[in-house]
Design a protein around this motif. Structure first.
Motif, PDB file in Angstrom:
ATOM      1  N   GLN A  84       0.824  -1.202   0.000  1.00  0.00           N
ATOM      2  CA  GLN A  84       0.000   0.000   0.000  1.00  0.00           C
ATOM      3  C   GLN A  84       0.860   1.254   0.000  1.00  0.00           C
ATOM      4  OE1 GLN A  84      -2.545   0.557   3.366  1.00  0.00           O
ATOM      5  NE2 GLN A  84      -3.642   2.236   2.408  1.00  0.00           N
ATOM      6  N   TYR A  85       0.414   2.224  -0.765  1.00  0.00           N
ATOM      7  CA  TYR A  85       1.131   3.495  -0.801  1.00  0.00           C
ATOM      8  C   TYR A  85       0.173   4.634  -0.511  1.00  0.00           C
ATOM      9  CZ  TYR A  85       5.185   1.257  -2.963  1.00  0.00           C
ATOM     10  OH  TYR A  85       6.274   0.480  -3.207  1.00  0.00           O
ATOM     11  N   ILE A  86       0.747   5.696  -0.015  1.00  0.00           N
ATOM     12  CA  ILE A  86      -0.004   6.933   0.196  1.00  0.00           C
ATOM     13  C   ILE A  86       0.856   8.065  -0.371  1.00  0.00           C
ATOM     14  CG2 ILE A  86      -1.035   8.503   1.901  1.00  0.00           C
ATOM     15  CD1 ILE A  86      -0.283   5.338   3.419  1.00  0.00           C
ATOM     16  N   VAL A  87       0.235   8.957  -1.117  1.00  0.00           N
ATOM     17  CA  VAL A  87       0.975  10.125  -1.591  1.00  0.00           C
ATOM     18  C   VAL A  87       0.562  11.332  -0.765  1.00  0.00           C
ATOM     19  CG1 VAL A  87       1.243  11.774  -3.476  1.00  0.00           C
ATOM     20  CG2 VAL A  87       1.377   9.329  -3.944  1.00  0.00           C
ATOM     21  N   MET A  88       1.550  11.987  -0.203  1.00  0.00           N
ATOM     22  CA  MET A  88       1.274  13.219   0.552  1.00  0.00           C
ATOM     23  C   MET A  88       1.781  14.397  -0.270  1.00  0.00           C
ATOM     24  SD  MET A  88       2.369  14.388   4.394  1.00  0.00           S
ATOM     25  CE  MET A  88       4.094  14.704   4.135  1.00  0.00           C
ATOM     26  N   ARG A  89       0.864  15.240  -0.683  1.00  0.00           N
ATOM     27  CA  ARG A  89       1.237  16.401  -1.496  1.00  0.00           C
ATOM     28  C   ARG A  89       1.138  17.647  -0.623  1.00  0.00           C
ATOM     29  NH1 ARG A  89       0.281  18.082  -7.501  1.00  0.00           N
ATOM     30  NH2 ARG A  89       0.219  20.339  -7.292  1.00  0.00           N
ATOM     31  N   THR A  90       2.236  18.378  -0.531  1.00  0.00           N
ATOM     32  CA  THR A  90       2.260  19.603   0.270  1.00  0.00           C
ATOM     33  C   THR A  90       2.357  20.797  -0.668  1.00  0.00           C
ATOM     34  OG1 THR A  90       3.479  18.379   1.952  1.00  0.00           O
ATOM     35  CG2 THR A  90       3.416  20.760   2.193  1.00  0.00           C
ATOM     36  N   ASP A  91       1.331  21.654  -0.613  1.00  0.00           N
ATOM     37  CA  ASP A  91       1.317  22.851  -1.465  1.00  0.00           C
ATOM     38  C   ASP A  91       1.427  24.086  -0.590  1.00  0.00           C
ATOM     39  OD1 ASP A  91       0.813  22.066  -4.342  1.00  0.00           O
ATOM     40  OD2 ASP A  91      -0.759  20.922  -3.338  1.00  0.00           O
ATOM     41  N   ILE A  92       2.517  24.812  -0.786  1.00  0.00           N
ATOM     42  CA  ILE A  92       2.708  26.063  -0.050  1.00  0.00           C
ATOM     43  C   ILE A  92       2.746  27.160  -1.106  1.00  0.00           C
ATOM     44  CG2 ILE A  92       4.248  27.335   1.494  1.00  0.00           C
ATOM     45  CD1 ILE A  92       5.243  24.482   2.429  1.00  0.00           C
ATOM     46  N   ASN A  93       3.607  27.014  -1.969  1.00  0.00           N
ATOM     47  CA  ASN A  93       3.807  27.597  -3.283  1.00  0.00           C
ATOM     48  C   ASN A  93       4.776  26.628  -3.914  1.00  0.00           C
ATOM     49  OD1 ASN A  93       4.023  28.995  -5.558  1.00  0.00           O
ATOM     50  ND2 ASN A  93       5.523  30.452  -4.785  1.00  0.00           N
ATOM     51  N   PRO A  94       5.880  26.354  -3.191  1.00  0.00           N
ATOM     52  CA  PRO A  94       6.554  25.126  -3.615  1.00  0.00           C
ATOM     53  C   PRO A  94       5.560  23.979  -3.449  1.00  0.00           C
ATOM     54  CG  PRO A  94       7.866  26.280  -1.963  1.00  0.00           C
ATOM     55  CD  PRO A  94       6.530  26.938  -1.996  1.00  0.00           C
ATOM     56  N   SER A  95       5.501  23.125  -4.410  1.00  0.00           N
ATOM     57  CA  SER A  95       4.624  21.959  -4.304  1.00  0.00           C
ATOM     58  C   SER A  95       5.483  20.699  -4.365  1.00  0.00           C
ATOM     59  CB  SER A  95       3.608  21.963  -5.452  1.00  0.00           C
ATOM     60  OG  SER A  95       2.798  20.820  -5.376  1.00  0.00           O
ATOM     61  N   ASP A 115       9.201  26.060  -7.967  1.00  0.00           N
ATOM     62  CA  ASP A 115       9.599  26.378  -6.595  1.00  0.00           C
ATOM     63  C   ASP A 115       9.882  25.097  -5.806  1.00  0.00           C
ATOM     64  OD1 ASP A 115       9.484  29.104  -6.907  1.00  0.00           O
ATOM     65  OD2 ASP A 115       7.376  29.241  -6.338  1.00  0.00           O
ATOM     66  N   GLY A 116       9.152  24.053  -6.130  1.00  0.00           N
ATOM     67  CA  GLY A 116       9.440  22.752  -5.528  1.00  0.00           C
ATOM     68  C   GLY A 116      10.832  22.289  -5.909  1.00  0.00           C
ATOM     69  N   ASP A 117      11.190  22.520  -7.174  1.00  0.00           N
ATOM     70  CA  ASP A 117      12.548  22.184  -7.626  1.00  0.00           C
ATOM     71  C   ASP A 117      13.590  22.943  -6.815  1.00  0.00           C
ATOM     72  OD1 ASP A 117      11.585  20.504  -9.532  1.00  0.00           O
ATOM     73  OD2 ASP A 117      12.427  21.561 -11.253  1.00  0.00           O
ATOM     74  N   ALA A 118      13.306  24.238  -6.607  1.00  0.00           N
ATOM     75  CA  ALA A 118      14.264  25.050  -5.844  1.00  0.00           C
ATOM     76  C   ALA A 118      14.429  24.480  -4.434  1.00  0.00           C
ATOM     77  CB  ALA A 118      13.786  26.496  -5.788  1.00  0.00           C
ATOM     78  N   LEU A 119      13.302  24.120  -3.855  1.00  0.00           N
ATOM     79  CA  LEU A 119      13.313  23.592  -2.487  1.00  0.00           C
ATOM     80  C   LEU A 119      14.112  22.289  -2.397  1.00  0.00           C
ATOM     81  CD1 LEU A 119      11.789  24.882  -0.080  1.00  0.00           C
ATOM     82  CD2 LEU A 119      10.123  23.048  -0.288  1.00  0.00           C
ATOM     83  N   LEU A 120      13.953  21.466  -3.418  1.00  0.00           N
ATOM     84  CA  LEU A 120      14.591  20.138  -3.387  1.00  0.00           C
ATOM     85  C   LEU A 120      15.960  20.124  -4.059  1.00  0.00           C
ATOM     86  CD1 LEU A 120      11.527  17.817  -4.183  1.00  0.00           C
ATOM     87  CD2 LEU A 120      12.424  18.487  -1.956  1.00  0.00           C
ATOM     88  N   SER A 121      16.427  21.291  -4.519  1.00  0.00           N
ATOM     89  CA  SER A 121      17.705  21.297  -5.232  1.00  0.00           C
ATOM     90  C   SER A 121      18.877  21.039  -4.287  1.00  0.00           C
ATOM     91  CB  SER A 121      17.912  22.628  -5.972  1.00  0.00           C
ATOM     92  OG  SER A 121      17.996  23.679  -5.041  1.00  0.00           O
ATOM     93  N   ASP A 122      18.635  21.174  -3.007  1.00  0.00           N
ATOM     94  CA  ASP A 122      19.677  20.855  -2.021  1.00  0.00           C
ATOM     95  C   ASP A 122      19.605  19.353  -1.734  1.00  0.00           C
ATOM     96  OD1 ASP A 122      21.190  20.370   0.223  1.00  0.00           O
ATOM     97  OD2 ASP A 122      20.496  22.131   1.316  1.00  0.00           O
ATOM     98  N   GLU A 123      20.579  18.659  -2.293  1.00  0.00           N
ATOM     99  CA  GLU A 123      20.579  17.193  -2.221  1.00  0.00           C
ATOM    100  C   GLU A 123      20.528  16.685  -0.775  1.00  0.00           C
ATOM    101  OE1 GLU A 123      23.361  13.539  -3.864  1.00  0.00           O
ATOM    102  OE2 GLU A 123      23.741  15.601  -4.458  1.00  0.00           O
ATOM    103  N   GLN A 124      21.280  17.370   0.089  1.00  0.00           N
ATOM    104  CA  GLN A 124      21.356  16.926   1.477  1.00  0.00           C
ATOM    105  C   GLN A 124      19.983  17.017   2.146  1.00  0.00           C
ATOM    106  OE1 GLN A 124      24.289  19.112   3.665  1.00  0.00           O
ATOM    107  NE2 GLN A 124      24.458  17.571   5.253  1.00  0.00           N
ATOM    108  N   PHE A 125      19.294  18.142   1.881  1.00  0.00           N
ATOM    109  CA  PHE A 125      17.970  18.313   2.476  1.00  0.00           C
ATOM    110  C   PHE A 125      17.012  17.246   1.947  1.00  0.00           C
ATOM    111  CE2 PHE A 125      13.654  19.958   1.748  1.00  0.00           C
ATOM    112  CZ  PHE A 125      13.240  20.013   3.070  1.00  0.00           C
ATOM    113  N   THR A 126      17.017  17.058   0.653  1.00  0.00           N
ATOM    114  CA  THR A 126      16.069  16.130   0.040  1.00  0.00           C
ATOM    115  C   THR A 126      16.319  14.706   0.542  1.00  0.00           C
ATOM    116  OG1 THR A 126      15.994  17.583  -1.849  1.00  0.00           O
ATOM    117  CG2 THR A 126      15.094  15.394  -2.169  1.00  0.00           C
ATOM    118  N   SER A 127      17.584  14.339   0.617  1.00  0.00           N
ATOM    119  CA  SER A 127      17.904  12.995   1.111  1.00  0.00           C
ATOM    120  C   SER A 127      17.456  12.812   2.554  1.00  0.00           C
ATOM    121  CB  SER A 127      19.411  12.748   1.023  1.00  0.00           C
ATOM    122  OG  SER A 127      19.830  12.837  -0.301  1.00  0.00           O
TER     123      SER A 127
END
Lengths: 429, 171
Positions: A84-95, A115-127
């Motif tokens: 089973q999977y669940i997708v959690m989508r967070t929309d602030i402006n970055p999505s 903006d989501g790309d910008a948020l996740l462009s930091d590999e360390q944060f995303t990992s």
């Protein structure tokens, strides 16, 4: 060997290498009408765009290449054995969407917009999101958005102007149904604790039989999932957005300098020539002006790391700043900012004067180099341009973090239950 | 195939003529392959892109404006797909793939013209050569397409020819 012989051999090689038409290709129907007009399903999400002229035809292409070079792969989908999977989508402006397993643990991450790309462009944060619980991940993403200025920490909310976080949970099977409430409570408590007014709206739905996990392949960022044309558009937009952000920041700094200088003049007029740094605020109009002055100086310190506790430091910086922008038409730039920077008002030779005015004000040589060298269409320096454009992309999020993290980290009074109830009433939610 | 003939053929394809599509495939497959190969330098990927390009030609036939430049329309599709493939390749760059066996289809004792082009010509020279020799573009048309002076096209072509003349001469 003569060139004719060479091309004969090339032709023979191609004869050997190129296969006859496959059965699959032969049997594929020819689409003679736009499926969207006939109500048929689209086979591709690409849309035809009006052709761009001048500058951003080049900017798009090269920046697209740059973005390709800058590809970041924080972590690929690492599905558990969970069925089973669940997708959690967070929309602030970055999505940002997260793939959760049945224990609500993060197994995949995907950006849904630039903006989501910008948020996740930091590999360390995303990992760092991998393996976190849904509640933890929701807070981490929202906190990062706030540190990057996507949540206005000073906005107390009124009418329709307030911070809002939308979280939607979509499960492919039955769940206990409490997670939405837990995430909403976790986010609200977190932001109340740091004194930031945010409305959190969290919903959970079940859609049995849908495939939730397949979208979470290795293409974490939006631009990694685009075809060349879409990426060109995306890259051009990224450049406009960055240019607009830099302009907003520079205008704010300009206004701060002007306000501080004007306020000090008013204070000196009221105090027989003794200015803000020479007097004690006292009461009445003097006190109001001094309080406003203190507020502007604090803002200058937080936003631009400029400490003007002495008059001399302010006057030296103010003089240097004003001299540096002597040739700039600031009013024109304010109009440009209000209109929003786009291809119409910023690209092409017809807007060269506008750009020159902009560069004189912004003083961002990387941006100038990227735009103008791309405008020249030179391919000789493509590698340099790609490097510059990659740097430009990185600079956008670095600049946001540098600017807004200090604001985020200012100490604020926690929001009480009553304060929050008043906030909800103010925004009529 | 002449440009005007290709335009007519593509117009027939856009009307749903599958026989015309067969003719189009035979007329352009080698050009599509070579163009894709010039980006990808790999037989397997070039063939995949070629197959995808012809699939797209069928699926996007309705977007082709009858009588317009079919050659440019097709090449744009191939270019987009090749760039997509390059992006995917960059994403896989940490992974070591075994060499494609088809890349050795040409006898090792017989130098490959394709490989020679990839090794010895610059990207710009190769583009001009493929457009001119394989696709039949005139220098003037290449200049318009690439937005560079005709003299530059001719110069690049001549430079390329000089290099290609050394093919099989052990240089």
């Amino acid at each position: 060997m003569k060139d004719k012989d060479f091309f004969n051999q090339l032709d023979k090689e191609l004869d050997r290498l190129v296969p006859p038409m496959s059965e699959k290709l032969a049997s594929e129907p020819i689409i003679t009408r736009d499926p969207s007009e006939t109500g048929e399903e689209q086979t591709s999400k690409r849309v035809r765009r009006p052709q761009r002229r001048g500058l951003f035809a080049f900017v798009g292409v090269a920046a697209a290449a740059a973005l390709t070079m800058a590809a970041v792969l924080p972590f690929a989908l690492s599905p558990s054995d969970s069925s089973q999977y669940i997708v959690m989508r967070t929309d602030i402006n970055p999505s940002v969407s997260l793939l959760l397993d049945s224990d609500y643990i993060v197994r995949g991450v995907m950006s849904n917009n630039d903006d989501g790309d910008a948020l996740l462009s930091d590999e360390q944060f995303t990992s760092s999101l991998e393996g976190k619980s849904a509640q933890q991940a929701a807070v981490l993403i929202s906190e990062r958005a706030a540190k990057s200025g996507f949540i206005d920490v000073a906005n107390r909310g009124s009418g329709e102007d307030y911070n809002r976080i939308n979280v939607s949970l979509t499960a492919d099977g039955k769940t206990d149904g409490n997670m939405a409430d837990e995430i909403a409570a976790g986010l609200t408590n977190y932001f109340n604790g740091i004194g930031v007014y945010v409305l959190v709206d969290c919903t959970e739905t079940v859609e049995v039989g849908i495939d939730l996990s397949s979208a979470f392949d290795e293409n974490t960022l939006v631009y990694q999932r685009l075809d060349a044309d879409e990426m060109e558009e995306y890259a051009a937009q990224a450049v406009y957005s960055f240019a607009q952000e830099l302009l907003g920041d520079a205008l704010e700094r300009y206004d701060l300098y002007e306000h501080i200088y004007a306020l000090n003049e008013q204070i000196a007029d009221l105090n027989g020539g003794r200015d803000y740094w020479d007097i004690t605020p006292g009461s009445g109009e003097n006190a109001l002006l001094c309080a406003e002055m203190a507020d502007k100086l604090a803002k200058m310190s937080v936003l631009y790391d400029a400490d003007y506790s002495s008059r001399a430091e302010f006057l030296i910086d103010y003089g240097a700043y004003m001299t540096g922008i002597l040739l700039v038409d600031v009013d024109a730039l304010k109009l440009l900012y209000d209109d929003g920077i786009d291809g119409e008002n910023f690209s092409g030779i017809e807007n060269f004067d506008t750009r020159l005015n902009y560069y004189n004000f912004i003083g961002n040589n990387v941006l100038k180099t990227v735009i103008e060298e791309l405008f020249s269409g030179s391919t000789d320096t493509l590698d340099e341009l790609i490097d510059s454009a990659v740097r430009l992309t990185e600079m956008r999020i670095e600049a946001r973090l540098e600017r807004f993290t200090s604001l985020f980290e200012l100490e604020r009074k926690p929001i009480t239950e009553d304060d929050y109830a008043e906030f909800i009433a103010r925004i009529d939610a | 195939m002449e440009k005007s003939e290709l335009d007519k053929l593509m117009s027939r394809v856009a009307e749903g003529d599958n026989q015309a599509f067969g003719e189009l495939y035979r007329a352009t497959a080698k050009g599509v392959y070579a163009f894709a190969y010039s980006y990808l330098n790999n037989s397997s990927d070039a063939e995949d892109v070629m197959q995808s390009a012809f699939l797209q030609i069928k699926r996007k036939a309705y977007t082709y404006k009858k009588g317009s430049n079919a050659r440019a329309w097709i090449l744009q599709i191939v270019k987009n797909l090749a760039l997509d493939e390059l992006r995917k390749r960059k994403r896989r760059r940490q992974t070591n793939y075994p060499p494609d066996e088809r890349d050795a289809v040409i006898s090792p004792t017989e130098p490959s013209a394709l490989d020679y082009m990839m090794k010895c010509l610059t990207d710009e020279e190769r583009e001009v050569v493929i457009l001119h020799v394989v696709w039949g573009y005139k220098h003037r048309e290449i200049a318009e397409k690439l937005e560079i002076p005709v003299g530059t096209v001719t110069w690049r072509y001549n430079q390329a020819i000089k290099k290609l003349e050394k093919f099989k001469e052990g240089v």
